[in-house]
Design a protein around this motif. Structure first.
Motif, PDB file in Angstrom:
ATOM      1  N   LYS A  41      19.591  58.423  45.926  1.00 27.79           N
ATOM      2  CA  LYS A  41      18.648  58.215  47.020  1.00 27.79           C
ATOM      3  C   LYS A  41      19.104  57.170  48.040  1.00 27.79           C
ATOM      4  N   TYR A  42      19.869  56.179  47.568  1.00 21.75           N
ATOM      5  CA  TYR A  42      20.315  55.097  48.446  1.00 21.75           C
ATOM      6  C   TYR A  42      21.798  54.819  48.214  1.00 21.75           C
ATOM      7  N   PRO A  43      22.639  55.799  48.540  1.00 22.76           N
ATOM      8  CA  PRO A  43      24.072  55.663  48.238  1.00 22.76           C
ATOM      9  C   PRO A  43      24.746  54.479  48.927  1.00 22.76           C
ATOM     10  N   GLN A  44      24.290  54.132  50.128  1.00 25.14           N
ATOM     11  CA  GLN A  44      24.915  53.001  50.831  1.00 25.14           C
ATOM     12  C   GLN A  44      24.659  51.695  50.081  1.00 25.14           C
ATOM     13  N   LEU A  45      23.425  51.469  49.663  1.00 24.66           N
ATOM     14  CA  LEU A  45      23.102  50.246  48.940  1.00 24.66           C
ATOM     15  C   LEU A  45      23.784  50.231  47.575  1.00 24.66           C
ATOM     16  N   TYR A  46      23.842  51.390  46.934  1.00 21.04           N
ATOM     17  CA  TYR A  46      24.539  51.469  45.654  1.00 21.04           C
ATOM     18  C   TYR A  46      26.012  51.121  45.848  1.00 21.04           C
ATOM     19  N   GLY A  47      26.588  51.598  46.931  1.00 15.16           N
ATOM     20  CA  GLY A  47      27.979  51.276  47.231  1.00 15.16           C
ATOM     21  C   GLY A  47      28.183  49.779  47.442  1.00 15.16           C
ATOM     22  N   GLU A  48      27.193  49.124  48.035  1.00 10.31           N
ATOM     23  CA  GLU A  48      27.289  47.682  48.226  1.00 10.31           C
ATOM     24  C   GLU A  48      27.281  46.944  46.894  1.00 10.31           C
ATOM     25  N   ILE A  49      26.520  47.457  45.940  1.00 13.31           N
ATOM     26  CA  ILE A  49      26.500  46.845  44.605  1.00 13.31           C
ATOM     27  C   ILE A  49      27.853  47.029  43.931  1.00 13.31           C
ATOM     28  N   LEU A  50      28.426  48.208  44.065  1.00 19.19           N
ATOM     29  CA  LEU A  50      29.765  48.439  43.514  1.00 19.19           C
ATOM     30  C   LEU A  50      30.770  47.473  44.139  1.00 19.19           C
ATOM     31  N   ASP A  51      30.681  47.304  45.450  1.00 18.93           N
ATOM     32  CA  ASP A  51      31.599  46.383  46.140  1.00 18.93           C
ATOM     33  C   ASP A  51      31.411  44.953  45.649  1.00 18.93           C
ATOM     34  N   THR A  52      30.166  44.584  45.389  1.00 18.58           N
ATOM     35  CA  THR A  52      29.890  43.230  44.895  1.00 18.58           C
ATOM     36  C   THR A  52      30.604  42.978  43.580  1.00 18.58           C
ATOM     37  N   PHE A  53      30.485  43.921  42.661  1.00 20.11           N
ATOM     38  CA  PHE A  53      31.159  43.764  41.371  1.00 20.11           C
ATOM     39  C   PHE A  53      32.676  43.802  41.519  1.00 20.11           C
ATOM     40  N   THR A  54      33.154  44.778  42.266  1.00 18.29           N
ATOM     41  CA  THR A  54      34.595  44.956  42.401  1.00 18.29           C
ATOM     42  C   THR A  54      35.252  43.767  43.085  1.00 18.29           C
ATOM     43  N   ASP A  55      34.739  43.414  44.246  1.00 19.82           N
ATOM     44  CA  ASP A  55      35.337  42.314  45.008  1.00 19.82           C
ATOM     45  C   ASP A  55      35.163  40.971  44.293  1.00 19.82           C
ATOM     46  N   GLY A  56      33.995  40.772  43.734  1.00 21.36           N
ATOM     47  CA  GLY A  56      33.726  39.498  43.090  1.00 21.36           C
ATOM     48  C   GLY A  56      34.615  39.235  41.894  1.00 21.36           C
ATOM     49  N   THR A  57      34.794  40.246  41.065  1.00 20.47           N
ATOM     50  CA  THR A  57      35.608  40.041  39.872  1.00 20.47           C
ATOM     51  C   THR A  57      37.095  39.959  40.221  1.00 20.47           C
ATOM     52  N   ILE A  58      37.539  40.718  41.216  1.00 22.77           N
ATOM     53  CA  ILE A  58      38.941  40.647  41.632  1.00 22.77           C
ATOM     54  C   ILE A  58      39.266  39.256  42.176  1.00 22.77           C
ATOM     55  N   LYS A  59      38.306  38.682  42.899  1.00 21.50           N
ATOM     56  CA  LYS A  59      38.518  37.356  43.481  1.00 21.50           C
ATOM     57  C   LYS A  59      38.309  36.237  42.466  1.00 21.50           C
ATOM     58  N   GLY A  60      37.864  36.601  41.280  1.00 24.45           N
ATOM     59  CA  GLY A  60      37.653  35.588  40.258  1.00 24.45           C
ATOM     60  C   GLY A  60      36.384  34.783  40.443  1.00 24.45           C
ATOM     61  N   ALA A  61      35.397  35.356  41.129  1.00 21.12           N
ATOM     62  CA  ALA A  61      34.125  34.657  41.325  1.00 21.12           C
ATOM     63  C   ALA A  61      33.429  34.483  39.977  1.00 21.12           C
ATOM     64  N   PRO A  62      32.656  33.414  39.805  1.00 25.28           N
ATOM     65  CA  PRO A  62      31.930  33.204  38.551  1.00 25.28           C
ATOM     66  C   PRO A  62      31.043  34.404  38.223  1.00 25.28           C
ATOM     67  N   GLN A  63      30.998  34.762  36.959  1.00 28.77           N
ATOM     68  CA  GLN A  63      30.222  35.929  36.536  1.00 28.77           C
ATOM     69  C   GLN A  63      28.763  35.815  36.962  1.00 28.77           C
ATOM     70  N   ALA A  64      28.183  34.635  36.782  1.00 27.84           N
ATOM     71  CA  ALA A  64      26.778  34.449  37.140  1.00 27.84           C
ATOM     72  C   ALA A  64      26.544  34.709  38.635  1.00 27.84           C
ATOM     73  N   GLN A  65      27.498  34.313  39.462  1.00 26.43           N
ATOM     74  CA  GLN A  65      27.367  34.507  40.904  1.00 26.43           C
ATOM     75  C   GLN A  65      27.418  35.987  41.257  1.00 26.43           C
ATOM     76  N   VAL A  66      28.359  36.706  40.649  1.00 29.66           N
ATOM     77  CA  VAL A  66      28.497  38.137  40.931  1.00 29.66           C
ATOM     78  C   VAL A  66      27.245  38.888  40.488  1.00 29.66           C
ATOM     79  N   ILE A  67      26.765  38.577  39.291  1.00 29.09           N
ATOM     80  CA  ILE A  67      25.566  39.230  38.776  1.00 29.09           C
ATOM     81  C   ILE A  67      24.366  38.933  39.673  1.00 29.09           C
ATOM     82  N   ALA A  68      24.233  37.685  40.095  1.00 32.58           N
ATOM     83  CA  ALA A  68      23.103  37.308  40.946  1.00 32.58           C
ATOM     84  C   ALA A  68      23.132  38.051  42.276  1.00 32.58           C
TER      85      ALA A  68
END
Length: 222
Positions: A41-68
């Motif tokens: 129903k909301y593929p664009q927003l879902y894609g943003e969540i995927l980007d958050t996880f992907t980019d955040g973990t690749i950059k080594g962002a703290p897990q709590a920050q990425v999850i938040a």
């Protein structure tokens, strides 16, 4: 009242930084129905969540920050669509709120106040039993999937009169009701939590159409 919902649905493994976007997609699709509904129903927003996880973990962002960050995107969608969900979903959500508040109240009334007033942090959220977190995830999916573009705005004055009358009969005064919209002193945190539980309980006990109309108004203004 606004609420901070649980983020326990997110789990980043030790190799999270090596996962590709497609891997996160597969993982979230398996994790919970809400992500499958969101992707449809909301593929664009879902894609943003995927980007958050992907980019955040690749950059080594703290897990709590990425999850938040990811949780904020999901919660924003759920909050926006909640007033437009089906009647049955709204009533079920109201009952979930009662159970969550009670679970917190039994452990820490201050935590119950912070959660009910939208000030709860992860330490508070972790006090909520797993089964209630799972119920919330299931309801989030129902909220998103059942939401319409708009609903009518019925006159809820008589229904609110019923609620106020029932609260009065249970010992709550007009001054108590002001706790829900005004500044709350520390000494009133427990009273606020008690009142919030009774309020949602009484609304959920109304005939379904009336209960849904009040909750719809309630959530639209929060």
């Amino acid at each position: 009242m606004t609420r901070v919902t649980s983020g326990d649905e997110y789990a980043i493994g030790g190799d999270g930084g090596r996962l590709a976007r497609e891997d996160w997609d597969k993982g979230l699709q398996k994790a919970a129905l809400v992500y499958r509904v969101m992707k449809e129903k909301y593929p664009q927003l879902y894609g943003e969540i995927l980007d958050t996880f992907t980019d955040g973990t690749i950059k080594g962002a703290p897990q709590a920050q990425v999850i938040a960050e990811a949780r904020t995107k999901l919660n924003s969608l759920v909050k926006a669509r909640l007033p437009y969900a089906d009647d049955a979903v709204l009533v079920d959500f109201g009952r979930l709120v009662v159970d969550q508040y009670r679970a917190l109240q039994s452990q820490d009334k201050g935590a119950c106040y912070r959660f009910a007033s939208g000030q709860g942090d992860q330490n508070v959220i972790r006090l909520i039993p797993k089964e209630l977190t799972e119920r919330e995830l299931e309801l989030n999916a129902r909220i998103i999937s059942s939401s319409r573009t708009q609903y009518g705005a019925p006159n809820n004055d008589k229904a609110w009169e019923k609620i106020v009358s029932r609260l009065t009969s249970r010992g709550y005064s007009a001054k108590d009701l002001q706790l829900l919209t005004g500044t709350v002193r520390t000494t009133d945190h427990a009273r606020y939590c008690d009142l919030a539980i009774v309020l949602y309980q009484e609304i959920a006990n109304l005939p379904p159409i009336e209960a849904a109309a009040l909750l719809r108004e309630f959530f639209a203004s929060s």
